[in-house]
Structures are given as C-alpha cells and as structure tokens.
Scaffold this active site. Structure first.
Site, short mmCIF file in Angstrom:
data_model
loop_
_atom_site.label_atom_id
_atom_site.label_comp_id
_atom_site.label_asym_id
_atom_site.label_seq_id
_atom_site.Cartn_x
_atom_site.Cartn_y
_atom_site.Cartn_z
N HIS A 18 1.87 -2.62 12.38
CA HIS A 18 1.33 -3.67 11.51
C HIS A 18 2.32 -4.00 10.38
CE1 HIS A 18 -1.88 -5.91 9.37
NE2 HIS A 18 -1.25 -5.46 8.29
N GLU A 19 2.75 -2.96 9.67
CA GLU A 19 3.64 -3.18 8.53
C GLU A 19 5.02 -3.68 8.99
OE1 GLU A 19 2.32 -3.29 5.77
OE2 GLU A 19 0.47 -2.22 6.24
N HIS A 22 5.01 -7.48 9.01
CA HIS A 22 5.27 -8.03 7.67
C HIS A 22 6.75 -7.90 7.30
CE1 HIS A 22 1.07 -8.60 6.94
NE2 HIS A 22 0.77 -7.33 6.83
#
Length: 432
Positions: A18-19, A22
C-alpha cells in the site's frame, strides 16, 4: 509463535505494498518523501536511503509515507522539528559555507558550528540566523535545498516549498493518494490469479476430478473422469447439483448413473455422515461420498477466474462497508461488525493452520479490504484527502488550510477512539 510470525509477515506485505504505491507515484511526481514507515509508534529500525528514511515502528496497526505539507502551518507557529527562538543547535557547513546539516541533539563534534537560533526558514527562503561567539555576533547562513535536520538519531531532509505535497497539481496529488489503494487491488489480483493458475479453475460440470481413498465413493468403484448423469433418477448437469442431491437424501443410499468413457454404469453408494460443530457449539450434519471437482488448467481461464474473484471479493467487502455506515445511522451498529489488529491476528492464525494457499488467499482478502477501507471519504484516510483534492479540481482552489487541519485532527481523534474500542472488544471476545 508461528501465528505471530505469520501475522507480522502478512501485515508487512499488505501495508508495504500500500505505502509503496504512494511512495512510487510521489517520487515520480517530484514530491519529497521524508519517511517510509511500517507500523506506528517508537521506531525499532531505520535506514536512510537517498532522501528517505525507511523505518519499522513498534505497533503493527498501519504505516505511512511522510510527505511534507504546509497545511498544518496555517498559523505560522508550527515547526516540524520544534526549533524555537533561543534554542541552541549545531550546524554542519559545506565547502561553500552553506548549511548541510542542522543537528538538534547535543553534540561534541568539533566540526559542528554552534548557534543560538534567532530566525529561520526551511521552506521558502532557506536560511537560519542565530547568535554565534557566545551571543556576541548575529550571523545568517544559507541552507541547502537538500540539507538535513538531525534529531532523535535520525536525519530528515528539509522540505523546500516546491517539494511539498500541497505545492503540486491536483492531478499529481490525486494519483499519489489513489496509488496506495490501487496497489492493494493489484496485489490481490496477482494473488488470486496466481492461485487460479496453480490450482486450476473448478469446472462446474458433473465430472469427477479425483476419488479420495478410503471413502464411500472409492469403495463403490467411482473413478476420475466419471460423469455423473443421474442421482436417484434425477438428471444432474452441474457439480453443485451433485452436492445438493447427496444432502437431500440425508445419508441414505443413493443410486447414480455414471458415464465412463461412453459406457453407462449404475453405481450405488451410501454417503458418510459427520457431525460438525461451530464455535457456538451448534451441531450440523455433513454428508459426503469422497469425490473432488475437476479443474481446468487453461491459463487464460485461470487469469479470468482470478480477476473475477478479485472483483467478487471487492464487491462483497464494499457492500459490507456500505451496510456498516447505514447501520450507524439506522441504529443497528455494533462493535462486533468491526475487527481490529487482534481479530486480524486471530483470523491470520486460523488461515495459517490451513496451509499456504489459504494464507495466501487471506492476504488477498486483507489487501482488498485495506484498499477499500482507505478509500472511505473521511479526512484522516486516503479517501478523505482525495475529496479535498477533488474539491480543488472542481473549484480551482484548495479547501482552506484551517478547515483541512481541524477536519483531519478531529477525525484522527475519533479514529483512535474507535480503534481502541474495537481492539478492547476483540480482546474481550477472544477471552470469552
């Protein structure tokens, strides 16, 4: 111990992916990423690579990519490093006497230059001014754009205004925020496609894929690739209909008409009856004869099946989230509808007991869930920040810093309270 290790691995994979979404898009967009953190709370590991500190923190309840944003300095009193007038700091200067590092911790390094801070600006004008020579002289130093502030044993690169998240176009901000959930969906799709390629896709035709040894079907003489045409005179067309008709006769002997390589045979078999108890002690009878479904190993069908499962689980979880919000307003909300880290740990342990494929499938489900939960439109989550960005796109200007600040602060507190309540509920349920 095994459960804890599997839980930490699952958490690490899902949150890191997920990170990473980003992080990759932010870097491509020119946004500074000061920290890439897995977990919250005190750091237990950190390593600086390029501009970014990669850290692992104590509490496995999420992660974040720290992208500097001037939303939180609307009153011009907030310092990201708590540098104050009159504070003593130490400067490391480069060959051109520009500030390379600002050290906040006490240091005995003779190469460092001590000053008492008077004024500074680490975003727009990039300078630090202070008293030197025991307070006798006031001197102003230029600060490099890639200068670092050193505190708590960690170096963090300063954020010139043009590298801040809020300084970029709404398109770049939207893509950076959406990339996290998107990576979770991609991870889930890869997992489900991989499982389908490995296992094959179940064929919903009444064809036996495997006969399990020492079962009623094995003793009765069923063979792999037999096609079940009838059960007790009832025509059978799909695999599901086999199970439905076996259950219907509640363990009594059944007569099947089987097509074996073009030859029809009649085989009688008595299903095995088992008593299954759920967690509440409720008993259910289960009937089986010991046959397994046939799988198709066509790679295109496997890819289609994996993507279809990703969409199916995504739809299922999205519907659950919508129902959860409806229950809040309708008065039917209950904390048992939510699961925190303790519940995830418990379910991860159960998945691990059932083997690698089951654990992998659980990772896929968690990944879809994390992606969708982060798209909930409340300010502290990606979804809320996306709403701010879409407002900027629609009206040509961002929501005021003060509104963003207070909305984020309020929902952060509410989310922490909810998480504590859910965790306490999970622990109580576990011990009960």
């Amino acid at each position: 111990m095994q459960g804890i290790i599997v839980f930490l691995l699952v958490f690490f994979v899902v949150v890191t992916v997920h990170e990473l979404g980003h992080f990759i898009v932010a870097k491509k967009s020119g946004i500074l990423c000061q920290e890439f953190a897995i977990g919250f709370g005190p750091k237990i590991f950190h390593k600086k690579i390029g501009e970014t500190n990669f850290t692992v923190r104590l509490l496995p309840i999420g992660g974040y990519v720290k992208m500097p944003d001037n939303v939180f300095d609307f009153n011009n009193e907030v310092s990201p490093y708590d540098i104050k007038k009159g504070m003593q700091v130490f400067l490391k200067l480069d060959s051109e006497d520009k500030v390379e590092k600002i050290i906040l911790d006490k240091s005995n390094d003779v190469d460092l230059f001590p000053i008492e801070v008077n004024e500074y600006d680490l975003t727009d004008n990039l300078f630090i001014e202070g008293f030197v020579n025991s307070g006798q002289d006031l001197e102003k130093f230029s600060v490099r754009k890639d200068a670092c502030v050193v505190f708590s044993g960690m170096e963090e690169q300063i954020a010139p205004i043009e590298r801040m998240f809020s300084s970029h176009s709404w398109q770049k901000k939207f893509l950076t925020l959406f990339a996290g959930p998107l990576m979770n969906f991609i991870l889930a799709a890869i997992i489900f496609v991989g499982i389908s390629i490995s296992n094959g896709v179940p064929i919903n035709k009444a064809i036996i894929g495997k006969v399990v040894e020492n079962t009623p079907a094995y003793s009765a003489g069923f063979q792999a690739d037999d096609v079940i045409k009838e059960i007790n005179g009832v025509p059978i067309n799909t695999w599901l209909e086999i199970g439905e008709n076996i259950v219907k006769y509640e363990g009594k002997e059944i007569t099947t008409l089987v097509d074996r390589k073009g030859t029809e045979k009649i085989i009688k078999v008595t299903p095995k009856t088992e008593i299954v108890k759920d967690k509440n002690g409720n008993e259910t009878k289960k009937y089986s004869i010991g046959i397994e479904v046939k799988y198709d190993h066509n790679i295109l069908n496997s890819i289609k099946d994996g993507l279809s499962k990703t969409l199916y689980y995504g739809t299922l979880i999205f519907t659950g989230i919508v129902r959860l919000f409806v229950s809040v307003f309708s008065g039917g909300f209950n904390l048992d509808q939510l699961g925190g880290p303790v519940a995830i740990y418990e379910m991860t342990t159960e998945a691990a007991k059932n083997g690698f494929i089951t654990t992998l499938r659980w990772v896929g489900l968690l990944s879809v869930n994390l992606g969708l939960m982060n798209l909930i439109p409340i300010p502290v989550l990606d979804g809320g920040r996306i709403i701010f960005v879409l407002y900027e796109a629609a009206f040509g200007k961002p929501i005021s810093k003060k509104a963003q600040y207070y909305a984020t602060a309020i929902f952060s507190v509410l989310l922490i309270i909810l998480m504590l309540a859910v965790t306490w509920n999970d622990i109580s349920r576990l011990f009960n």
